[in-house]
Design a protein around this motif. Structure first.
Motif, PDB file in Angstrom:
ATOM      1  N   MET A  33       0.840  -1.179   0.000  1.00  0.00           N
ATOM      2  CA  MET A  33       0.000   0.000   0.000  1.00  0.00           C
ATOM      3  C   MET A  33       0.888   1.246   0.000  1.00  0.00           C
ATOM      4  O   MET A  33       1.952   1.258   0.588  1.00  0.00           O
ATOM      5  CB  MET A  33      -0.896   0.029   1.234  1.00  0.00           C
ATOM      6  N   GLY A  90      -5.401   1.195   3.975  1.00  0.00           N
ATOM      7  CA  GLY A  90      -6.354   0.109   4.182  1.00  0.00           C
ATOM      8  C   GLY A  90      -5.940  -0.740   5.366  1.00  0.00           C
ATOM      9  O   GLY A  90      -5.074  -0.354   6.160  1.00  0.00           O
ATOM     10  N   PHE A  91      -6.536  -1.926   5.476  1.00  0.00           N
ATOM     11  CA  PHE A  91      -6.236  -2.813   6.595  1.00  0.00           C
ATOM     12  C   PHE A  91      -4.745  -3.123   6.705  1.00  0.00           C
ATOM     13  O   PHE A  91      -4.205  -3.235   7.800  1.00  0.00           O
ATOM     14  CB  PHE A  91      -7.006  -4.135   6.471  1.00  0.00           C
ATOM     15  N   VAL A 128     -16.645  -1.551   5.027  1.00  0.00           N
ATOM     16  CA  VAL A 128     -15.284  -1.118   4.743  1.00  0.00           C
ATOM     17  C   VAL A 128     -14.974  -1.548   3.326  1.00  0.00           C
ATOM     18  O   VAL A 128     -15.165  -2.716   2.967  1.00  0.00           O
ATOM     19  CB  VAL A 128     -14.255  -1.745   5.709  1.00  0.00           C
ATOM     20  N   CYS A 129     -14.534  -0.618   2.514  1.00  0.00           N
ATOM     21  CA  CYS A 129     -14.082  -0.908   1.155  1.00  0.00           C
ATOM     22  C   CYS A 129     -12.557  -0.821   1.187  1.00  0.00           C
ATOM     23  O   CYS A 129     -12.012   0.271   1.324  1.00  0.00           O
ATOM     24  CB  CYS A 129     -14.675   0.096   0.165  1.00  0.00           C
ATOM     25  N   ASP A 130     -11.889  -1.959   1.102  1.00  0.00           N
ATOM     26  CA  ASP A 130     -10.439  -2.022   1.249  1.00  0.00           C
ATOM     27  C   ASP A 130      -9.805  -2.371  -0.092  1.00  0.00           C
ATOM     28  O   ASP A 130      -9.757  -3.532  -0.477  1.00  0.00           O
ATOM     29  CB  ASP A 130     -10.073  -3.056   2.316  1.00  0.00           C
ATOM     30  N   GLY A 131      -9.370  -1.345  -0.814  1.00  0.00           N
ATOM     31  CA  GLY A 131      -8.753  -1.527  -2.127  1.00  0.00           C
ATOM     32  C   GLY A 131      -9.712  -1.196  -3.247  1.00  0.00           C
ATOM     33  O   GLY A 131     -10.938  -1.269  -3.093  1.00  0.00           O
ATOM     34  N   GLN A 164     -13.078   0.904  -2.978  1.00  0.00           N
ATOM     35  CA  GLN A 164     -12.515   2.018  -2.217  1.00  0.00           C
ATOM     36  C   GLN A 164     -12.179   3.147  -3.184  1.00  0.00           C
ATOM     37  O   GLN A 164     -11.554   2.917  -4.214  1.00  0.00           O
ATOM     38  CB  GLN A 164     -11.247   1.584  -1.462  1.00  0.00           C
ATOM     39  N   PHE A 180      -8.450   6.757  -0.495  1.00  0.00           N
ATOM     40  CA  PHE A 180      -7.470   5.815   0.015  1.00  0.00           C
ATOM     41  C   PHE A 180      -6.874   6.263   1.347  1.00  0.00           C
ATOM     42  O   PHE A 180      -5.681   6.468   1.500  1.00  0.00           O
ATOM     43  CB  PHE A 180      -6.430   5.517  -1.072  1.00  0.00           C
ATOM     44  N   PHE A 227      -8.130   4.785   5.171  1.00  0.00           N
ATOM     45  CA  PHE A 227      -9.064   3.827   5.763  1.00  0.00           C
ATOM     46  C   PHE A 227     -10.263   4.542   6.364  1.00  0.00           C
ATOM     47  O   PHE A 227     -10.111   5.559   7.043  1.00  0.00           O
ATOM     48  CB  PHE A 227      -8.372   2.998   6.852  1.00  0.00           C
TER      49      PHE A 227
END
Length: 143
Positions: free
Chosen positions: A1, A53-54, A90-93, A98, A101, A103
């Motif tokens: 990331m 993100g995560f 949660v939209c991660d990526g 997402q 960008f 989180f």
């Protein structure tokens, strides 16, 4: 990331450099109204520190964000917004939709017939050997 704060609207909100309708803030998190809500009362919970993100999110910070989201979901039910349910999202990526960008946890109040839906394909049952294979691959990557 990629760790970048260049032109990050959420970093600007956290820093007080961009206007937001804030409902909660503490030393770790800021929660505010989504400017483009899918329903009335739609909230975003973000960390004060930039994390895409995560993968970039500190575990303790992440736990705190979910705790804030939990409290806000309970608060939504007691407020004049009076929702009948709550979705957390949660939209991660990019593949997970997402678009900003940094989180963020969506806390989305729900109402019967509110017009918002998640349209999902009809799931097919996966064979047990394939599920076991996937489980093995995931267990092997736990670190």
């Amino acid at each position: 990331m990629t760790h970048t704060t260049d032109e990050c609207i959420f970093c600007d909100i956290v820093a007080g450099e961009h206007r937001a309708s804030i409902v909660h803030e503490d030393e770790t998190a800021v929660a505010f109204m989504d400017r483009y809500p899918v329903v009335r009362g739609h909230l975003l919970v973000v960390p004060r520190t930039h994390a895409v993100g995560f993968e970039d999110l500190d575990r303790d910070v992440g736990a705190h964000l979910w705790s804030v989201g939990h409290d806000l979901a309970r608060t939504l039910r007691r407020s004049s917004v009076r929702c009948e349910g709550v979705n957390f999202l949660v939209c991660d990526g990019a593949a997970a939709f997402q678009t900003i960008f940094h989180f963020h946890l969506h806390v989305i109040p729900r109402y019967v017939d509110d017009g918002w839906s998640l349209t999902l394909p009809e799931p097919g049952e996966r064979d047990r050997p394939l599920l076991d294979e996937d489980a093995s691959a995931i267990r092997a990557a736990i670190g």
